[in-house]
Design a protein around this motif. Structure first.
Motif, PDB file in Angstrom:
ATOM      1  N   THR A  26     -57.591   7.420  21.439  1.00 42.08           N
ATOM      2  CA  THR A  26     -57.117   7.629  20.486  1.00 42.08           C
ATOM      3  C   THR A  26     -57.884   6.769  18.950  1.00 42.08           C
ATOM      4  N   VAL A  27     -55.930   5.769  19.185  1.00 48.67           N
ATOM      5  CA  VAL A  27     -56.477   4.115  18.869  1.00 48.67           C
ATOM      6  C   VAL A  27     -58.093   4.172  17.967  1.00 48.67           C
ATOM      7  N   MET A  28     -58.739   4.122  18.791  1.00 43.04           N
ATOM      8  CA  MET A  28     -60.623   3.575  18.932  1.00 43.04           C
ATOM      9  C   MET A  28     -60.577   4.556  18.194  1.00 43.04           C
ATOM     10  N   ASN A  29     -60.595   5.921  18.421  1.00 43.87           N
ATOM     11  CA  ASN A  29     -61.079   6.810  17.488  1.00 43.87           C
ATOM     12  C   ASN A  29     -60.967   7.174  16.075  1.00 43.87           C
ATOM     13  N   SER A  30     -59.513   6.349  16.178  1.00 47.54           N
ATOM     14  CA  SER A  30     -58.748   6.653  14.806  1.00 47.54           C
ATOM     15  C   SER A  30     -59.171   5.837  12.977  1.00 47.54           C
ATOM     16  N   LYS A  53     -59.145   6.393   0.108  1.00 50.15           N
ATOM     17  CA  LYS A  53     -57.588   4.982   0.623  1.00 50.15           C
ATOM     18  C   LYS A  53     -57.448   6.110   1.819  1.00 50.15           C
ATOM     19  N   THR A  54     -57.089   5.247   3.355  1.00 57.38           N
ATOM     20  CA  THR A  54     -56.950   5.693   4.435  1.00 57.38           C
ATOM     21  C   THR A  54     -56.309   4.282   5.373  1.00 57.38           C
ATOM     22  N   ARG A  55     -54.597   5.533   6.107  1.00 57.14           N
ATOM     23  CA  ARG A  55     -53.452   4.392   6.426  1.00 57.14           C
ATOM     24  C   ARG A  55     -53.761   4.808   7.585  1.00 57.14           C
ATOM     25  N   VAL A  56     -53.692   4.368   9.335  1.00 58.06           N
ATOM     26  CA  VAL A  56     -53.612   4.508  10.377  1.00 58.06           C
ATOM     27  C   VAL A  56     -52.423   4.231  10.527  1.00 58.06           C
ATOM     28  N   GLU A  78     -50.042   0.166  10.954  1.00 56.59           N
ATOM     29  CA  GLU A  78     -49.076   0.339  10.933  1.00 56.59           C
ATOM     30  C   GLU A  78     -48.842   1.056  12.243  1.00 56.59           C
ATOM     31  N   PRO A  79     -47.406   0.559  12.064  1.00 54.16           N
ATOM     32  CA  PRO A  79     -46.262   1.568  13.672  1.00 54.16           C
ATOM     33  C   PRO A  79     -46.058   3.043  12.829  1.00 54.16           C
ATOM     34  N   TYR A  80     -45.904   4.049  13.469  1.00 52.01           N
ATOM     35  CA  TYR A  80     -45.297   4.849  12.711  1.00 52.01           C
ATOM     36  C   TYR A  80     -44.023   5.148  12.408  1.00 52.01           C
ATOM     37  N   ILE A  81     -44.030   5.771  11.108  1.00 48.16           N
ATOM     38  CA  ILE A  81     -42.847   5.256  10.330  1.00 48.16           C
ATOM     39  C   ILE A  81     -43.022   6.651   9.473  1.00 48.16           C
ATOM     40  N   ARG A  82     -42.088   7.685   9.560  1.00 41.38           N
ATOM     41  CA  ARG A  82     -42.447   9.379   8.677  1.00 41.38           C
ATOM     42  C   ARG A  82     -42.379   9.045   7.731  1.00 41.38           C
ATOM     43  N   ARG A  83     -41.096   8.160   7.230  1.00 41.14           N
ATOM     44  CA  ARG A  83     -41.450   7.831   5.158  1.00 41.14           C
ATOM     45  C   ARG A  83     -41.883   7.377   5.035  1.00 41.14           C
ATOM     46  N   ARG A  84     -42.621   6.555   5.493  1.00 45.32           N
ATOM     47  CA  ARG A  84     -43.436   5.416   4.751  1.00 45.32           C
ATOM     48  C   ARG A  84     -44.669   6.333   4.740  1.00 45.32           C
ATOM     49  N   ALA A  85     -45.128   7.687   6.456  1.00 41.12           N
ATOM     50  CA  ALA A  85     -45.861   7.860   6.051  1.00 41.12           C
ATOM     51  C   ALA A  85     -45.794   9.482   4.939  1.00 41.12           C
ATOM     52  N   VAL A  86     -44.774   9.947   4.933  1.00 38.00           N
ATOM     53  CA  VAL A  86     -44.899  10.802   4.234  1.00 38.00           C
ATOM     54  C   VAL A  86     -45.060  10.083   2.247  1.00 38.00           C
ATOM     55  N   ARG A  87     -44.475   8.907   2.753  1.00 36.99           N
ATOM     56  CA  ARG A  87     -45.370   9.042   1.100  1.00 36.99           C
ATOM     57  C   ARG A  87     -46.765   7.916   1.002  1.00 36.99           C
ATOM     58  N   HIS A  88     -46.892   7.448   1.513  1.00 38.98           N
ATOM     59  CA  HIS A  88     -48.648   7.705   1.650  1.00 38.98           C
ATOM     60  C   HIS A  88     -49.046   9.181   1.305  1.00 38.98           C
ATOM     61  N   LEU A  89     -48.969   9.933   1.991  1.00 33.95           N
ATOM     62  CA  LEU A  89     -49.089  11.402   1.142  1.00 33.95           C
ATOM     63  C   LEU A  89     -49.126  11.507  -0.458  1.00 33.95           C
ATOM     64  N   GLU A  90     -48.061  11.422  -0.856  1.00 34.41           N
ATOM     65  CA  GLU A  90     -47.514  11.105  -1.982  1.00 34.41           C
ATOM     66  C   GLU A  90     -48.647  10.420  -2.828  1.00 34.41           C
ATOM     67  N   ALA A 102     -51.957  10.189  -2.629  1.00 34.90           N
ATOM     68  CA  ALA A 102     -52.881  10.062  -1.715  1.00 34.90           C
ATOM     69  C   ALA A 102     -53.680   9.255  -1.367  1.00 34.90           C
ATOM     70  N   ARG A 103     -53.044   9.335  -0.162  1.00 35.03           N
ATOM     71  CA  ARG A 103     -53.570   8.164   0.974  1.00 35.03           C
ATOM     72  C   ARG A 103     -53.651   9.475   1.967  1.00 35.03           C
ATOM     73  N   VAL A 104     -55.168   9.148   2.867  1.00 38.04           N
ATOM     74  CA  VAL A 104     -54.994   9.799   4.648  1.00 38.04           C
ATOM     75  C   VAL A 104     -54.193   9.443   5.212  1.00 38.04           C
ATOM     76  N   VAL A 105     -53.372   9.588   6.204  1.00 36.90           N
ATOM     77  CA  VAL A 105     -52.699   9.086   7.106  1.00 36.90           C
ATOM     78  C   VAL A 105     -53.428   9.461   8.828  1.00 36.90           C
ATOM     79  N   ILE A 106     -53.707   8.923   9.308  1.00 41.78           N
ATOM     80  CA  ILE A 106     -53.951   8.962  10.621  1.00 41.78           C
ATOM     81  C   ILE A 106     -53.253   8.410  11.971  1.00 41.78           C
ATOM     82  N   PHE A 107     -52.843   9.771  12.571  1.00 39.92           N
ATOM     83  CA  PHE A 107     -51.737   9.553  13.414  1.00 39.92           C
ATOM     84  C   PHE A 107     -52.037   9.122  15.318  1.00 39.92           C
TER      85      PHE A 107
END
Length: 239
Positions: free
Chosen positions: A79-83, A96-99, A110-122, A124-129
Motif C-alpha cells: 500500500t505504501v508503494m501505491n500511495s 499538494k499531497t502528503r503520504v 510522514e508518520p500518521y498523526i491525526r492532528r497533523r493529517a487534519v491540519r494538512h486537509l485544512e 488544502a493538501r490531499v492526505v494519503i494514508f
C-alpha cells in the motif's frame, strides 16, 4: 444534493493496475489523480486510502502457508508503494499531497498523526494514508473506516471496479441481480454483502459514517460522488 466538506476516498489496489490486473499502470494512476484534482478544485478536503492487492495480498500469502502476520506486513508495504505512485501523479498536476504511513519510514513518508493529517486537509493538501492501520489482521477497508472516524470525515467514497453499486447477488454472474439504492449497515452485515469486511462495516455503523459505493471505471464518478449526486448505492445514509 449534498456536497461533502471532507471525504475519505477508498481505492482498491486493483484500481491502479488497469487491465493488466497486477502492478501499477501509470496511465490509470494519472487518470485517478486527475479525478481527485477535480474534487480538490471544488474545495472539498480529500483523504485517500489505497489497498495493495495489485502487488500483494496478505490473505493469499497466508493461504499458501506463509505466516499471516508476515504476509499482512508485506501487504502494508504494497500500500505504501501505491500511495507513493499516487502522490507522484498528484504532485505532477500541482496538487499538494502528503503520504502518512502507519508504519514509520521517515525517508519516504510522514508518520500518521491525526492532528497533523487534519491540519494538512485544512491547508488544502490531499492526505494519503498508507500502511493500513499498522497492524496485521486488519484490512484497508478497516483503515478507511478508522481514519474517517478519526478525521471526522463526512463520508467514505468506496470506489469499486466492474460494479456501479451494491447488489443482492453478483451482477456479473446473475443478470437478475437487484441493485440497492440505499442500505443500512446492519443489512450489509446480516445479508453478508461484499461491501466492506465486517470489522469496517461495524466501525462505520458505530460512528454513523455514510458510505457511497460507486463505479470507478467511469471517469468523473469520483467528483459526482463527492458532490453528493445520485450515484451508486448509499449505505448508512439517504439519497
Amino acid at each position: 444534493m449534498r456536497k461533502f466538506k471532507r471525504v475519505v476516498l477508498k481505492l482498491s489496489g486493483e484500481a491502479l493496475a488497469g487491465k493488466q490486473g497486477f502492478g501499477i499502470d501509470p496511465q490509470i494512476v494519472e487518470s485517478i489523480a486527475s479525478q481527485i484534482k477535480d474534487v480538490y478544485n471544488e474545495g472539498i478536503e480529500v483523504a485517500v486510502v489505497v489497498g495493495g492487492g495489485n502487488i500483494w495480498r496478505g490473505l493469499s500469502g497466508s493461504a499458501k502457508g506463509m505466516d499471516r502476520t508476515t504476509a499482512d506486513y508485506m501487504g502494508m508495504l504494497a500500500t505504501v508503494m501505491n500511495s507513493l505512485a499516487l502522490q507522484d501523479a498528484l504532485e505532477k498536476i500541482d496538487v499538494k499531497t502528503r503520504v502518512q504511513s502507519a508504519i514509520e519510514m521517515r525517508q519516504i513518508a510522514e508518520p500518521y498523526i491525526r492532528r497533523r493529517a487534519v491540519r494538512h486537509l485544512e491547508k488544502a493538501r490531499v492526505v494519503i494514508f498508507a500502511a493500513g492501520t499498522g497492524n496485521p489482521y486488519f484490512s484497508t477497508d478497516t483503515t478507511a473506516a478508522l481514519r474517517a472516524a478519526e478525521i471526522e470525515a463526512d463520508v467514505i467514497l468506496m470506489a469499486k471496479k466492474n460494479t456501479d453499486g451494491v447488489y443482492d447477488s453478483d451482477p456479473n454472474a446473475n443478470p437478475d441481480a437487484i441493485k440497492f439504492e440505499t442500505l443500512e449497515y446492519i443489512e450489509v452485515i446480516k445479508r453478508g454483502l461484499a461491501v466492506m469486511d465486517t470489522t469496517a462495516t461495524s466501525l462505520c455503523m458505530d460512528n454513523k459514517i455514510p458510505l457511497v459505493v460507486f463505479n470507478i471505471d467511469e471517469p468523473g464518478n469520483i467528483l459526482r460522488a463527492a458532490r453528493g449526486e445520485d450515484i451508486g448505492t448509499i449505505v448508512g445514509g439517504t439519497k
